[in-house]
Design an enzyme around this catalytic site. Structure first.
Site, PDB file in Angstrom:
ATOM      1  N   LYS A 173       0.998  -1.311   0.036  1.00  0.00           N
ATOM      2  CA  LYS A 173       0.145   0.154   0.102  1.00  0.00           C
ATOM      3  C   LYS A 173       0.889   1.074  -0.038  1.00  0.00           C
ATOM      4  O   LYS A 173       1.515   1.553   0.938  1.00  0.00           O
ATOM      5  CB  LYS A 173      -0.905  -0.143   1.375  1.00  0.00           C
ATOM      6  CG  LYS A 173      -1.297   1.154   1.924  1.00  0.00           C
ATOM      7  CD  LYS A 173      -2.460   2.002   1.102  1.00  0.00           C
ATOM      8  CE  LYS A 173      -2.616   3.411   1.869  1.00  0.00           C
ATOM      9  NZ  LYS A 173      -1.815   4.327   1.145  1.00  0.00           N
ATOM     10  N   GLY A 226       5.725   5.393   8.796  1.00  0.00           N
ATOM     11  CA  GLY A 226       5.256   6.850   8.746  1.00  0.00           C
ATOM     12  C   GLY A 226       5.249   7.456   9.866  1.00  0.00           C
ATOM     13  O   GLY A 226       6.044   7.318  10.747  1.00  0.00           O
ATOM     14  N   SER A 227       4.009   8.428  10.189  1.00  0.00           N
ATOM     15  CA  SER A 227       4.047   9.310  11.354  1.00  0.00           C
ATOM     16  C   SER A 227       3.937   8.588  12.749  1.00  0.00           C
ATOM     17  O   SER A 227       3.248   7.131  12.595  1.00  0.00           O
ATOM     18  CB  SER A 227       3.095  10.240  11.107  1.00  0.00           C
ATOM     19  OG  SER A 227       1.694   9.780  11.088  1.00  0.00           O
ATOM     20  N   THR A 228       4.207   8.770  13.662  1.00  0.00           N
ATOM     21  CA  THR A 228       4.049   8.359  15.135  1.00  0.00           C
ATOM     22  C   THR A 228       2.407   8.156  15.192  1.00  0.00           C
ATOM     23  O   THR A 228       1.816   7.374  15.789  1.00  0.00           O
ATOM     24  CB  THR A 228       4.792   9.024  16.131  1.00  0.00           C
ATOM     25  OG1 THR A 228       6.119   8.557  15.885  1.00  0.00           O
ATOM     26  CG2 THR A 228       4.199   8.419  17.527  1.00  0.00           C
ATOM     27  N   GLY A 231       1.020   5.433  13.336  1.00  0.00           N
ATOM     28  CA  GLY A 231       1.404   4.076  13.892  1.00  0.00           C
ATOM     29  C   GLY A 231       0.692   3.978  15.155  1.00  0.00           C
ATOM     30  O   GLY A 231       0.294   2.719  15.371  1.00  0.00           O
ATOM     31  N   GLU A 248       8.112   1.899  11.798  1.00  0.00           N
ATOM     32  CA  GLU A 248       9.176   2.695  11.883  1.00  0.00           C
ATOM     33  C   GLU A 248       8.712   4.204  11.616  1.00  0.00           C
ATOM     34  O   GLU A 248       8.263   4.520  10.467  1.00  0.00           O
ATOM     35  CB  GLU A 248      10.214   2.454  10.606  1.00  0.00           C
ATOM     36  CG  GLU A 248      11.552   2.985  10.686  1.00  0.00           C
ATOM     37  CD  GLU A 248      11.756   4.290   9.867  1.00  0.00           C
ATOM     38  OE1 GLU A 248      11.500   5.317  10.775  1.00  0.00           O
ATOM     39  OE2 GLU A 248      11.632   4.455   8.711  1.00  0.00           O
ATOM     40  N   CYS A 282      12.874  10.756   8.270  1.00  0.00           N
ATOM     41  CA  CYS A 282      12.564  10.488   9.866  1.00  0.00           C
ATOM     42  C   CYS A 282      13.786  10.607  10.652  1.00  0.00           C
ATOM     43  O   CYS A 282      14.002  11.022  11.556  1.00  0.00           O
ATOM     44  CB  CYS A 282      12.008   9.078  10.018  1.00  0.00           C
ATOM     45  SG  CYS A 282      13.051   7.789   8.966  1.00  0.00           S
ATOM     46  N   GLU A 379       8.031  17.062  15.397  1.00  0.00           N
ATOM     47  CA  GLU A 379       8.560  16.712  14.140  1.00  0.00           C
ATOM     48  C   GLU A 379       8.113  17.498  13.123  1.00  0.00           C
ATOM     49  O   GLU A 379       6.898  17.717  12.953  1.00  0.00           O
ATOM     50  CB  GLU A 379       8.383  14.959  13.841  1.00  0.00           C
ATOM     51  CG  GLU A 379       9.118  14.676  12.487  1.00  0.00           C
ATOM     52  CD  GLU A 379       9.119  13.353  12.047  1.00  0.00           C
ATOM     53  OE1 GLU A 379       7.750  12.913  12.334  1.00  0.00           O
ATOM     54  OE2 GLU A 379       9.901  12.666  11.619  1.00  0.00           O
TER      55      GLU A 379
HETATM   56  P1  ADP Z   1       1.853  11.476   6.814  1.00  0.00           P
HETATM   57  O1  ADP Z   1       1.063  11.977   7.784  1.00  0.00           O
HETATM   58  O2  ADP Z   1       3.128  12.306   6.565  1.00  0.00           O
HETATM   59  O3  ADP Z   1       0.961  11.389   5.283  1.00  0.00           O
HETATM   60  P2  ADP Z   1       1.242   8.737   7.304  1.00  0.00           P
HETATM   61  O4  ADP Z   1       1.877   8.119   8.665  1.00  0.00           O
HETATM   62  O5  ADP Z   1      -0.154   9.301   7.650  1.00  0.00           O
HETATM   63  O6  ADP Z   1       2.314  10.079   7.245  1.00  0.00           O
HETATM   64  O7  ADP Z   1       1.207   7.905   6.169  1.00  0.00           O
HETATM   65  C1  ADP Z   1       1.957   6.993   5.883  1.00  0.00           C
HETATM   66  C2  ADP Z   1       1.395   5.559   5.249  1.00  0.00           C
HETATM   67  O8  ADP Z   1       0.271   5.418   6.178  1.00  0.00           O
HETATM   68  C3  ADP Z   1       0.727   6.241   3.917  1.00  0.00           C
HETATM   69  O9  ADP Z   1       0.796   5.129   2.909  1.00  0.00           O
HETATM   70  C4  ADP Z   1      -0.754   6.497   4.281  1.00  0.00           C
HETATM   71  O10 ADP Z   1      -1.707   6.355   3.361  1.00  0.00           O
HETATM   72  C5  ADP Z   1      -0.860   5.355   5.430  1.00  0.00           C
HETATM   73  N1  ADP Z   1      -2.040   5.606   6.452  1.00  0.00           N
HETATM   74  C6  ADP Z   1      -2.536   6.694   6.661  1.00  0.00           C
HETATM   75  N2  ADP Z   1      -3.659   6.557   7.507  1.00  0.00           N
HETATM   76  C7  ADP Z   1      -3.613   5.412   7.733  1.00  0.00           C
HETATM   77  C8  ADP Z   1      -4.409   4.521   8.737  1.00  0.00           C
HETATM   78  N3  ADP Z   1      -5.288   5.237   9.563  1.00  0.00           N
HETATM   79  N4  ADP Z   1      -4.131   3.061   8.563  1.00  0.00           N
HETATM   80  C9  ADP Z   1      -3.234   2.739   7.841  1.00  0.00           C
HETATM   81  N5  ADP Z   1      -2.303   3.374   7.187  1.00  0.00           N
HETATM   82  C10 ADP Z   1      -2.498   4.680   6.965  1.00  0.00           C
END
Ligand code: ADP
Length: 476
Positions: A173, A226-228, A231, A248, A282, A379
């Site tokens: 994804k 991705g973001s905390t 996560g 991560e 990151c 961040e």
């Molecule tokens: P940013 O806020 O910088 O876009 P994210 O952590 O939201 O970073 O995004 C990293 C990845 O996680 C992307 O592929 C995004 O589509 C996906 N993502 C965003 N929201 C969710 C969620 N609720 N569950 C799973 N994956 C998600």
């Protein structure tokens, strides 16, 4: 058609899609299918069926190794096109795109090389000689690989390569802003000989597709970068069937510069550590603690160099720093700079939009930042360095650790003892001495504290896609 499920390209049933935007120009470069729970379910079922019938794992291991190497070759054969696509989607300078794509290819060689080389153990057990005991390493099952936009092609490779090497099947994804190049990756994977259904691609919104993957009972493992905040959401959403999670997440990496540091090394090191990829990494060294004796000279040198960085479209060959990924990210970063100004920081250089098209921000150095300012605590994920002077190294170490993150850190000094002391004291998964960048596939990568769970890279990164089984046989 940006979905690939069971070897077939398709669009979302709903017909919904969204645009992919070139961050350097603001122009649309393509449409991305917005899948829903139905497509996620179809992809997970395809991956599950491929796992259960062992169509990947039943291939003799030398053949799987060959396929992994063929993926690497396939990436390299089209490296220039892939790099240009990466620049158009993500904005990074072309030289960096080439390096990251090439690194993605190497991930398949590194992990391809592990296939057939990771074994269980045999041993005695206390019950006596009548028993034969050994352990097996088995793939964890179906893995959801959720990738961010800041190094889209390379990070997809960093997840897919160990997943395949472990014998897993996968649903990939990509991030909303950078989905298109991932389509090229899965095409290369199939051309190299990975059977249909083993690797599936589902594009769409994180809140829909990512969430549905996290909740799906037939996903065994999630590898997420991705973001905390996201996560944390994943931990909650995936609790239903106790998915294995590799997370991560964010960082706010401290950089400590001592009075005796070599400025020739320190200035490019610190600047590269924060401005690389427009600060959208990151591991960015975003908090600078510099000792009083070197502080003014260092800040001046950093500001001079930062103001000379060539900012522009990543496709221009002189560009050293590209745009940030999106309007949303642009607004967020500018909001942080504004909050710093309101909290009394000195903007030594930058702080403004660069040009009038796309999402460019000037390389920014903030000085005399209060230790509790938002720009120090949170961040920013942009080209913004927050600098603070210090007298006493113990104070700097304490402040370096005064963060909910623990991904990376760096120290610049000529003293071996002090460098070692700081590297031990800072609680972070990766630490550099007199540098802020290189690492390698064999080195585990991941964070302490709220920077995540587990490690990618090396054997640890491979074992994260495996389970251990203990087998005990009664012989007589
Ligand atoms: P940013 O806020 O910088 O876009 P994210 O952590 O939201 O970073 O995004 C990293 C990845 O996680 C992307 O592929 C995004 O589509 C996906 N993502 C965003 N929201 C969710 C969620 N609720 N569950 C799973 N994956 C998600």
């Amino acid at each position: 058609m940006t979905l690939l499920i069971d070897g077939k390209y398709m669009d979302a049933d709903s017909g919904e899609s969204f645009q992919s935007i070139n961050p350097a120009t603001g122009e649309t470069i393509g449409n991305v299918s917005a899948a829903g729970a139905r497509e996620v379910d179809a992809a997970v079922r395809a991956a599950r069926a491929a796992f259960e019938d062992r169509r990947w794992l039943c291939l003799p291991y030398p053949q799987r190794v060959k396929i992994m190497f063929a993926i690497a070759d396939g990436i390299e054969a089209t490296l220039e096109d892939l790099a240009v696509n990466e620049v158009r989607e993500n904005g990074m300078p072309l030289h960096m795109a080439r390096a990251t794509i090439s690194n993605g290819a190497e991930a398949f060689r590194y992990y391809g090389g592990w296939i057939g080389k990771l074994h269980g153990q045999t041993g005695e057990i206390a019950a006596g000689e009548a028993f034969h005991a050994y352990t097996l390493k088995e793939p964890v099952g179906v893995a959801a690989l959720i990738v961010p936009w800041n190094g889209p092609f390379m990070l997809a490779c960093h997840k897919l390569a160990p997943a395949l090497a472990a014998g897993c099947t996968a649903v990939l994804k990509p991030a909303e802003d950078t989905s298109l190049n991932t389509l090229n990756l899965v095409q290369i994977v199939h051309e190299a000989g990975v059977p249909a259904g083993v690797v599936n691609l589902v594009t769409g919104l994180g809140s829909v597709v990512g969430q549905a993957l996290a909740e799906h009972p037939d996903i065994d493992k999630i590898s997420f970068t991705g973001s905390t905040a996201t996560g944390r959401r994943l931990i909650e959403a995936s609790a239903g069937n106790f998915k294995r999670l590799s997370l991560e997440l964010g960082g706010k990496s401290p950089v400590i510069v001592l009075d005796d540091a070599d400025l020739e090394l320190t200035v490019p090191g610190v600047l590269g550590g924060i401005m690389n990829n427009s600060g959208q990494a990151c591991i960015s060294g975003s908090r600078l603690y510099a000792q009083r004796g070197i502080y003014d000279k260092l800040i001046q040198a950093l500001a001079d160099r930062a103001s000379k960085l060539v900012v522009g479209n990543g496709l221009d060959k002189n560009t050293q720093m590209g745009p940030v990924i999106s309007q949303k990210q642009f607004d967020s970063i500018m909001g942080y700079i504004q909050s710093g100004v309101e909290e009394g920081v000195e903007v030594v250089t930058g702080g403004k939009r660069h040009g009038d098209a796309g999402f460019f921000i000037q390389p920014t150095v903030l000085s005399h930042v209060p230790a509790d300012a938002r720009v120090v605590r949170e961040e920013i994920f942009g080209p913004v360095l927050s600098a603070m002077p210090f007298e006493d190294l113990d104070w700097a170490i304490k402040e370096a650790n005064n963060s909910r993150y623990g991904l990376a850190g760096a120290v610049y000094t000529r003293s071996i003892a002090k460098a070692q002391r700081v590297s031990r004291a800072v609680r972070a998964g990766t630490f550099w001495i007199n540098s802020h960048r290189p690492t390698d596939f064999w080195m585990p990568f991941g964070g302490y504290k709220e920077s995540g769970w587990g490690r990618e890279g090396g054997i640890q990164g491979l074992e994260a896609y495996m389970e251990s089984k203990s087998v005990i046989t009664r012989l007589y």
